[in-house]
Design a protein around this motif. Structure first.
Motif, PDB file in Angstrom:
ATOM      1  N   ILE A   1      20.465  43.605  16.484  1.00 43.72           N
ATOM      2  CA  ILE A   1      21.761  42.990  16.191  1.00 43.72           C
ATOM      3  C   ILE A   1      21.960  42.997  14.683  1.00 43.72           C
ATOM      4  O   ILE A   1      21.087  42.533  13.942  1.00 43.72           O
ATOM      5  CB  ILE A   1      21.807  41.549  16.728  1.00 43.72           C
ATOM      6  N   PRO A   2      23.073  43.558  14.196  1.00 50.34           N
ATOM      7  CA  PRO A   2      23.295  43.621  12.749  1.00 50.34           C
ATOM      8  C   PRO A   2      23.159  42.241  12.098  1.00 50.34           C
ATOM      9  O   PRO A   2      23.700  41.247  12.589  1.00 50.34           O
ATOM     10  CB  PRO A   2      24.739  44.143  12.631  1.00 50.34           C
ATOM     11  N   GLY A   3      22.413  42.212  11.005  1.00 50.07           N
ATOM     12  CA  GLY A   3      22.243  40.965  10.276  1.00 50.07           C
ATOM     13  C   GLY A   3      21.120  40.085  10.780  1.00 50.07           C
ATOM     14  O   GLY A   3      20.841  39.040  10.190  1.00 50.07           O
ATOM     15  N   LYS A   4      20.480  40.480  11.881  1.00 54.18           N
ATOM     16  CA  LYS A   4      19.390  39.681  12.437  1.00 54.18           C
ATOM     17  C   LYS A   4      18.102  40.499  12.477  1.00 54.18           C
ATOM     18  O   LYS A   4      18.116  41.692  12.753  1.00 54.18           O
ATOM     19  CB  LYS A   4      19.724  39.200  13.847  1.00 54.18           C
ATOM     20  N   LYS A   5      16.988  39.826  12.216  1.00 53.23           N
ATOM     21  CA  LYS A   5      15.693  40.482  12.217  1.00 53.23           C
ATOM     22  C   LYS A   5      15.261  40.768  13.654  1.00 53.23           C
ATOM     23  O   LYS A   5      15.406  39.916  14.528  1.00 53.23           O
ATOM     24  CB  LYS A   5      14.669  39.586  11.531  1.00 53.23           C
ATOM     25  N   PRO A   6      14.737  41.975  13.938  1.00 52.00           N
ATOM     26  CA  PRO A   6      14.256  42.263  15.286  1.00 52.00           C
ATOM     27  C   PRO A   6      13.204  41.249  15.728  1.00 52.00           C
ATOM     28  O   PRO A   6      12.368  40.821  14.928  1.00 52.00           O
ATOM     29  CB  PRO A   6      13.643  43.665  15.156  1.00 52.00           C
ATOM     30  N   SER A   7      13.234  40.864  16.974  1.00 49.68           N
ATOM     31  CA  SER A   7      12.333  39.821  17.461  1.00 49.68           C
ATOM     32  C   SER A   7      11.704  40.217  18.790  1.00 49.68           C
ATOM     33  O   SER A   7      12.208  41.094  19.505  1.00 49.68           O
ATOM     34  CB  SER A   7      13.086  38.501  17.631  1.00 49.68           C
ATOM     35  N   VAL A   8      10.609  39.554  19.110  1.00 46.37           N
ATOM     36  CA  VAL A   8       9.937  39.761  20.386  1.00 46.37           C
ATOM     37  C   VAL A   8      10.873  39.388  21.528  1.00 46.37           C
ATOM     38  O   VAL A   8      10.925  40.065  22.560  1.00 46.37           O
ATOM     39  CB  VAL A   8       8.634  38.938  20.439  1.00 46.37           C
ATOM     40  N   SER A   9      11.632  38.304  21.340  1.00 49.33           N
ATOM     41  CA  SER A   9      12.551  37.859  22.392  1.00 49.33           C
ATOM     42  C   SER A   9      13.612  38.910  22.669  1.00 49.33           C
ATOM     43  O   SER A   9      13.943  39.189  23.828  1.00 49.33           O
ATOM     44  CB  SER A   9      13.222  36.543  21.981  1.00 49.33           C
ATOM     45  N   ARG A  10      14.157  39.512  21.616  1.00 50.19           N
ATOM     46  CA  ARG A  10      15.174  40.553  21.769  1.00 50.19           C
ATOM     47  C   ARG A  10      14.603  41.749  22.532  1.00 50.19           C
ATOM     48  O   ARG A  10      15.226  42.273  23.449  1.00 50.19           O
ATOM     49  CB  ARG A  10      15.681  40.985  20.388  1.00 50.19           C
ATOM     50  N   ALA A  11      13.398  42.178  22.154  1.00 49.05           N
ATOM     51  CA  ALA A  11      12.771  43.305  22.828  1.00 49.05           C
ATOM     52  C   ALA A  11      12.475  42.969  24.287  1.00 49.05           C
ATOM     53  O   ALA A  11      12.600  43.825  25.170  1.00 49.05           O
ATOM     54  CB  ALA A  11      11.483  43.693  22.108  1.00 49.05           C
ATOM     55  N   SER A  12      12.106  41.736  24.554  1.00 49.19           N
ATOM     56  CA  SER A  12      11.827  41.314  25.921  1.00 49.19           C
ATOM     57  C   SER A  12      13.084  41.362  26.782  1.00 49.19           C
ATOM     58  O   SER A  12      13.063  41.820  27.925  1.00 49.19           O
ATOM     59  CB  SER A  12      11.239  39.893  25.913  1.00 49.19           C
ATOM     60  N   ILE A  13      14.199  40.897  26.216  1.00 51.96           N
ATOM     61  CA  ILE A  13      15.462  40.899  26.960  1.00 51.96           C
ATOM     62  C   ILE A  13      15.900  42.325  27.286  1.00 51.96           C
ATOM     63  O   ILE A  13      16.299  42.628  28.417  1.00 51.96           O
ATOM     64  CB  ILE A  13      16.550  40.174  26.142  1.00 51.96           C
ATOM     65  N   LEU A  14      15.813  43.228  26.305  1.00 53.07           N
ATOM     66  CA  LEU A  14      16.285  44.596  26.512  1.00 53.07           C
ATOM     67  C   LEU A  14      15.369  45.393  27.440  1.00 53.07           C
ATOM     68  O   LEU A  14      15.848  46.192  28.247  1.00 53.07           O
ATOM     69  CB  LEU A  14      16.392  45.317  25.163  1.00 53.07           C
ATOM     70  N   SER A  15      14.081  45.183  27.322  1.00 44.49           N
ATOM     71  CA  SER A  15      13.122  45.988  28.074  1.00 44.49           C
ATOM     72  C   SER A  15      12.823  45.441  29.459  1.00 44.49           C
ATOM     73  O   SER A  15      12.361  46.176  30.334  1.00 44.49           O
ATOM     74  CB  SER A  15      11.811  46.106  27.295  1.00 44.49           C
ATOM     75  N   GLY A  16      13.060  44.147  29.656  1.00 42.94           N
ATOM     76  CA  GLY A  16      12.706  43.534  30.926  1.00 42.94           C
ATOM     77  C   GLY A  16      11.244  43.141  31.017  1.00 42.94           C
ATOM     78  O   GLY A  16      10.793  42.652  32.063  1.00 42.94           O
TER      79      GLY A  16
ATOM     80  N   ARG B   1       7.608  38.311  27.192  1.00 40.16           N
ATOM     81  CA  ARG B   1       7.331  38.175  25.761  1.00 40.16           C
ATOM     82  C   ARG B   1       5.863  38.437  25.466  1.00 40.16           C
ATOM     83  O   ARG B   1       5.510  39.050  24.459  1.00 40.16           O
ATOM     84  CB  ARG B   1       7.723  36.765  25.288  1.00 40.16           C
ATOM     85  N   LYS B   2       4.985  37.978  26.364  1.00 42.35           N
ATOM     86  CA  LYS B   2       3.556  38.180  26.177  1.00 42.35           C
ATOM     87  C   LYS B   2       3.204  39.661  26.187  1.00 42.35           C
ATOM     88  O   LYS B   2       2.401  40.128  25.366  1.00 42.35           O
ATOM     89  CB  LYS B   2       2.794  37.440  27.280  1.00 42.35           C
ATOM     90  N   GLU B   3       3.799  40.415  27.112  1.00 40.46           N
ATOM     91  CA  GLU B   3       3.545  41.847  27.189  1.00 40.46           C
ATOM     92  C   GLU B   3       4.095  42.571  25.968  1.00 40.46           C
ATOM     93  O   GLU B   3       3.451  43.477  25.416  1.00 40.46           O
ATOM     94  CB  GLU B   3       4.152  42.425  28.460  1.00 40.46           C
ATOM     95  N   VAL B   4       5.276  42.190  25.511  1.00 44.12           N
ATOM     96  CA  VAL B   4       5.850  42.795  24.303  1.00 44.12           C
ATOM     97  C   VAL B   4       4.941  42.543  23.109  1.00 44.12           C
ATOM     98  O   VAL B   4       4.675  43.446  22.303  1.00 44.12           O
ATOM     99  CB  VAL B   4       7.263  42.245  24.036  1.00 44.12           C
ATOM    100  N   GLN B   5       4.459  41.318  22.978  1.00 42.69           N
ATOM    101  CA  GLN B   5       3.569  40.983  21.863  1.00 42.69           C
ATOM    102  C   GLN B   5       2.294  41.813  21.910  1.00 42.69           C
ATOM    103  O   GLN B   5       1.820  42.311  20.889  1.00 42.69           O
ATOM    104  CB  GLN B   5       3.219  39.486  21.913  1.00 42.69           C
ATOM    105  N   ARG B   6       1.743  42.003  23.120  1.00 45.52           N
ATOM    106  CA  ARG B   6       0.528  42.806  23.265  1.00 45.52           C
ATOM    107  C   ARG B   6       0.774  44.249  22.840  1.00 45.52           C
ATOM    108  O   ARG B   6      -0.037  44.866  22.137  1.00 45.52           O
ATOM    109  CB  ARG B   6       0.046  42.780  24.717  1.00 45.52           C
ATOM    110  N   LEU B   7       1.919  44.789  23.255  1.00 47.09           N
ATOM    111  CA  LEU B   7       2.239  46.174  22.923  1.00 47.09           C
ATOM    112  C   LEU B   7       2.453  46.357  21.431  1.00 47.09           C
ATOM    113  O   LEU B   7       2.064  47.378  20.856  1.00 47.09           O
ATOM    114  CB  LEU B   7       3.487  46.607  23.694  1.00 47.09           C
ATOM    115  N   LEU B   8       3.065  45.387  20.786  1.00 45.19           N
ATOM    116  CA  LEU B   8       3.310  45.485  19.352  1.00 45.19           C
ATOM    117  C   LEU B   8       2.017  45.417  18.550  1.00 45.19           C
ATOM    118  O   LEU B   8       1.925  45.976  17.447  1.00 45.19           O
ATOM    119  CB  LEU B   8       4.264  44.372  18.897  1.00 45.19           C
ATOM    120  N   GLN B   9       1.022  44.740  19.088  1.00 48.75           N
ATOM    121  CA  GLN B   9      -0.252  44.609  18.382  1.00 48.75           C
ATOM    122  C   GLN B   9      -1.195  45.770  18.665  1.00 48.75           C
ATOM    123  O   GLN B   9      -2.176  45.975  17.946  1.00 48.75           O
ATOM    124  CB  GLN B   9      -0.926  43.293  18.788  1.00 48.75           C
ATOM    125  N   ALA B  10      -0.915  46.559  19.701  1.00 48.37           N
ATOM    126  CA  ALA B  10      -1.775  47.697  20.036  1.00 48.37           C
ATOM    127  C   ALA B  10      -1.604  48.805  19.008  1.00 48.37           C
ATOM    128  O   ALA B  10      -0.492  49.039  18.513  1.00 48.37           O
ATOM    129  CB  ALA B  10      -1.436  48.217  21.432  1.00 48.37           C
TER     130      ALA B  10
END
Length: 276
Positions: free
Chosen positions: A48-63, A66-75
């Motif tokens: 979203i323009p003007g907003k920092k990308p977040s785990v919550s945003r990625a979770s909403i878009l990907s389905g 949040r825990k899985e998104v966080q794991r993937l980002l740390q891999a």
């Protein structure tokens, strides 16, 4: 549109899955790469323009949770081993050899080159590949079967393009880069948003007899190589040259890909009758 996308994805995954199965990759390994890339694209390209990308945003878009998104980002992500850059430098040397008259014979054909000298292989590498070491370029081109060092010490051109003969890793790298470029073009043409469409064409017939295939393979290779050499010369003249008054060194990655395809009628699936 949703059903059309499902059909398109299923079709493009078929040849990809053949590659994975041939190289012993399980679905679980594919699934992990797919999820990590899905999250990365959601964060990089759908913020979203003007907003920092977040785990919550990625979770909403990907389905994904949040825990899985966080794991993937740390891999750890797959590292770039520089294959694409090496291929690009080696390809520049080959195309330079094909079009640069300083390295041609009296008939206008690429001539065998001494390693050193004003019109030798080292000079060719310096002119068309920048600061890449001569020995590194020569070893790479010999390895993929593009050149040969003769008994008299001269280096002769064997192939008119950089296509690894036995380099499975390089061919897999091309799978990632070349197919991605084609999909990027299709995505652009689907969502132009007022921009001009990018060139995307192919010629195809379904009833070509087997005896005609060798002739078409040769014709298509010859014609495609001629087009690519002409475009390469045009691009090399403008690559890295900023417009008058533009001090910015940044430039776009641009090109045109041509590929040959051939497909026999598929064999029907034969079930073995084994219990499921």
């Amino acid at each position: 549109m949703e059903r059309a996308i499902d059909r398109a994805v299923a079709r493009l995954l078929r040849p990809l899955f053949r590659v994975l199965l041939r190289h012993g990759k399980s679905y679980r390994a594919f699934d992990d790469v797919a999820k990590r890339t899905f999250v990365d694209v959601a964060l990089r390209d759908f913020g979203i323009p003007g907003k920092k990308p977040s785990v919550s945003r990625a979770s909403i878009l990907s389905g994904l949770t949040r825990k899985e998104v966080q794991r993937l980002l740390q891999a750890p992500a797959p590292e770039d081993d520089g294959t694409a850059e090496r291929r690009n430098r080696a390809a520049r040397v080959l195309t330079g050899w094909l079009r640069d008259a300083d390295f041609h014979d009296a008939q206008g054909q690429p001539r065998p080159l001494a390693v050193e000298g004003d019109q030798g292989f080292a000079a060719l590498v310096k002119r068309h590949s920048g600061d890449m070491p001569t020995r590194a370029v020569l070893d790479e081109l010999v390895r993929v079967g593009a050149v040969q060092q003769q008994a008299d010490g001269l280096i002769a051109l064997l192939a008119r393009g950089y296509v690894p003969r036995q380099g499975a890793r390089e061919m897999v790298d091309m799978l990632g880069s070349d197919v991605a470029d084609l999909i990027e073009t299709i995505d652009h043409n689907l969502h132009q948003a007022g921009q001009a469409p990018r060139f995307q064409r192919k010629v195809m017939y379904r009833g070509v007899p087997a005896h005609a295939l060798p002739a078409f393979r040769a014709l298509s290779a010859e014609q495609a190589q001629a087009v690519l050499e002409k475009l390469d010369q045009w691009l090399s003249d403008v690559d890295g040259a900023p417009a008058p008054g533009d001090a910015s060194p940044a430039g776009a990655r641009v090109g045109l890909g041509i590929y040959y395809f051939e497909e026999s009628p598929p064999d029907p699936i034969r079930h073995t009758g084994e219990p499921s």
